[in-house]
Design an enzyme around this catalytic site. Sequence first.
Site, mmCIF file in Angstrom:
data_model
loop_
_atom_site.group_PDB
_atom_site.id
_atom_site.type_symbol
_atom_site.label_atom_id
_atom_site.label_comp_id
_atom_site.label_asym_id
_atom_site.label_seq_id
_atom_site.Cartn_x
_atom_site.Cartn_y
_atom_site.Cartn_z
ATOM 1 N N ARG A 102 14.858 -11.795 -18.119
ATOM 2 C CA ARG A 102 15.278 -13.054 -17.747
ATOM 3 C C ARG A 102 16.876 -13.061 -17.984
ATOM 4 N NH1 ARG A 102 11.225 -16.494 -17.347
ATOM 5 N NH2 ARG A 102 12.824 -18.142 -17.743
ATOM 6 N N GLU A 141 32.961 -12.047 -25.428
ATOM 7 C CA GLU A 141 33.597 -13.113 -24.682
ATOM 8 C C GLU A 141 34.749 -12.351 -23.932
ATOM 9 O OE1 GLU A 141 32.408 -16.368 -27.531
ATOM 10 O OE2 GLU A 141 32.824 -14.205 -27.715
ATOM 11 N N THR A 151 18.429 -14.807 -10.010
ATOM 12 C CA THR A 151 17.936 -14.440 -11.565
ATOM 13 C C THR A 151 17.610 -12.739 -11.415
ATOM 14 O OG1 THR A 151 15.516 -15.263 -10.789
ATOM 15 C CG2 THR A 151 17.204 -16.788 -12.089
ATOM 16 N N ASP A 192 21.398 -19.402 -3.192
ATOM 17 C CA ASP A 192 20.647 -18.979 -4.635
ATOM 18 C C ASP A 192 19.452 -18.240 -4.165
ATOM 19 O OD1 ASP A 192 19.033 -19.055 -6.582
ATOM 20 O OD2 ASP A 192 19.376 -21.109 -7.234
ATOM 21 N N LYS A 228 11.615 -12.634 -11.960
ATOM 22 C CA LYS A 228 10.779 -13.161 -10.674
ATOM 23 C C LYS A 228 10.553 -11.688 -9.802
ATOM 24 C CE LYS A 228 12.619 -17.801 -10.579
ATOM 25 N NZ LYS A 228 14.044 -17.768 -11.468
ATOM 26 N N TYR A 242 29.619 -9.626 -30.003
ATOM 27 C CA TYR A 242 30.154 -10.790 -29.481
ATOM 28 C C TYR A 242 31.306 -9.958 -28.489
ATOM 29 C CZ TYR A 242 29.144 -15.109 -31.094
ATOM 30 O OH TYR A 242 28.287 -16.405 -31.286
#
Length: 491
Positions: A294, A81, A285, A256, A288, A79
Site C-alpha cells: 500500500r 525527510e 498507488t 490518476d 491494486k 527518518y
Amino acid sequence: MAVDPVTTSAPAPGADYVETASAAYRDILQIIETVEPRIAAATRKEIADQRDSLKLIASENYASPAVLLTMGTWLSDKYAEGTIGHRFYAGCQNVDTVETVAAEHARELFGAPYAYAQPHSGIDANLVAYWAILATRVEAPGLADAGVKNVNDLSEEGWEKLRAQLGNQRLLGMSLDAGGHLTHGFRPNISGKMFHQRSYGTDPETGLLDYDALAKAAREFKPLILVGGYSAYPRRINFAKMREIADEVGATLMVDMAHFAGLVAGKVFTGDEDPVPHAHVTTTTTHKSLRGPRGGLVLATPEYSDAVDKGCPMVLGGPLSHVMAAKAVALAEARQPAFQAYAQRVADNAKALAEGFLKRGARLVTGGTDNHIVLLDVQSFGVTGRQAESALLDSGIVTNRNSIPADPNGAWYTSGIRLGTPALTTRGFGPDEFDRVAELIVDVLAKTEPAAAASGPSKAKYSLADGTAERVHAAASELLAANPLYPGLTL
C-alpha cells in the site's frame, strides 16, 4: 489455470522458497504473540478469512511474500525527510539506495522520465501532484514588479494574495457517480476544497465518456488542471484525446491511474490508452492491480519534476522507507515477463465475468468492460448496493457497494456493486471460474430482499432466503480450494 505459486510474478518458486516463507511468517507471528497475542491472532484470522472468501474488491490484491516481508524490517526505524542525497537527517545513505532503486524501477516499468516513490498513499500522491502543478504554474502576484526573487521574501499581504490565487485555481475531474475518485474534486474531499472545481460525467444513455462534451466543458471552464483516470469506470480511456483537450485550453493533464496501473505496467494498455506518454503528471498507488504494498507513486515530465521532488516537506512527512523498499521489490516483480501474462489474464477474466452477468440477465453500467472493473447495477434485483454488499459478504463473496451514474440512492447506500478481477486472477482463476462467480452472485442477489427497519423501509437492512448463504459459501469454497492462496504456506 494455475498462476505462479505464492502469488509472485517472478518465475514460479520451488519448495525451498515456500518453506522459507512459511518459517519466516511462523517466527514473526510467534514473536508478535509474546508481546500482544491479540494482534497475532487477528493477523492469523485475516489470512484465514482471505483464503476462504472470493475477494472481488477492485482495489485489493495479494502481494508476494517477498513484498510483504520487505515491509517488516528496520528500515521502518529511519527518518529521511528530503530527497535522495539531500536529507534533513544524517545517516540516510541506505534509504537513498532504496529510494533510488524504487524510482529506477518505476521509470523503466512505465517509461517515465521521472518517478517519485515517497507518497504514502494514493491521496498523498495526488496532493503532491496538485501542489507541484500549482507551484510550477501559479506565479506569486507582483513578484517581478516588486523586485522579489523568491516567494519566501513576500510580504504578508503578498502571501495573502498568493493564498487566494492558489485556492482559486480551477480543476476539472470526473464526477464520483460517473466513476471518478474522491480526490478528483469531490466537494467533501480536500481536492474539492482547495480548487474551484467542476465535474464532467458520462453519456446518460451509454454511460461512456463523451470526449466532445468533455472538450466543451473544458472550453467553458478553462481549468488549470484536467484530471483523467477513474476508480469505477469499466472502460478504457483515450489519453491522447484528453491531452489534446488539455492543450487546447492550456491545462495541465494529470492522470490518476491507481486502479489500472497494473494494466499499464503489463502492456495491456498501450498507445493512446497508456496515460504516461500523454500526461504531464501521472499518479498511482502501488497495490491494486500493480500487486505491491500500500503506497503511491508520482510520475512526471521534466518541467514538473523539481516541484514533485519537494513533496516532502511540501505535503508529506518522513517517507516510509520500509514501504519504499517493498515498492522496489514489487516493481521489480512487475518488470518480469510473467507479469504481462498476469495483466492480460486480469482483463480477459473481467470480460468473462461481465459476460457471465449479461447472459443471466443482469445489468452492467456501460454494458460490459474492457479493463479490470465490472460495475453491476443492482436495482433490477430490488435492493440497494448496501444490501447487496452485505448479502454477498454473508455468502463468502467480498465486494464493495459503489455509486452508478445518476444514482438514486446516493454515495452511501448506492445502487451498484463494483467488482474487480485482479485478486482472484492472482489466485489462478480463469474465465470458467469467473463465469461461475457471476452465477453465484446472481443467485445471492435474486434471493435477497429489502427488510423494514423499526422506523420504516430501510436501505441497509435485508433478508436472505434460508440456506442461500451456506450453499453459496460452500460453492465458493470449492472454487477457492482449487486455487489456493499462497499454496504451501503454513502458519
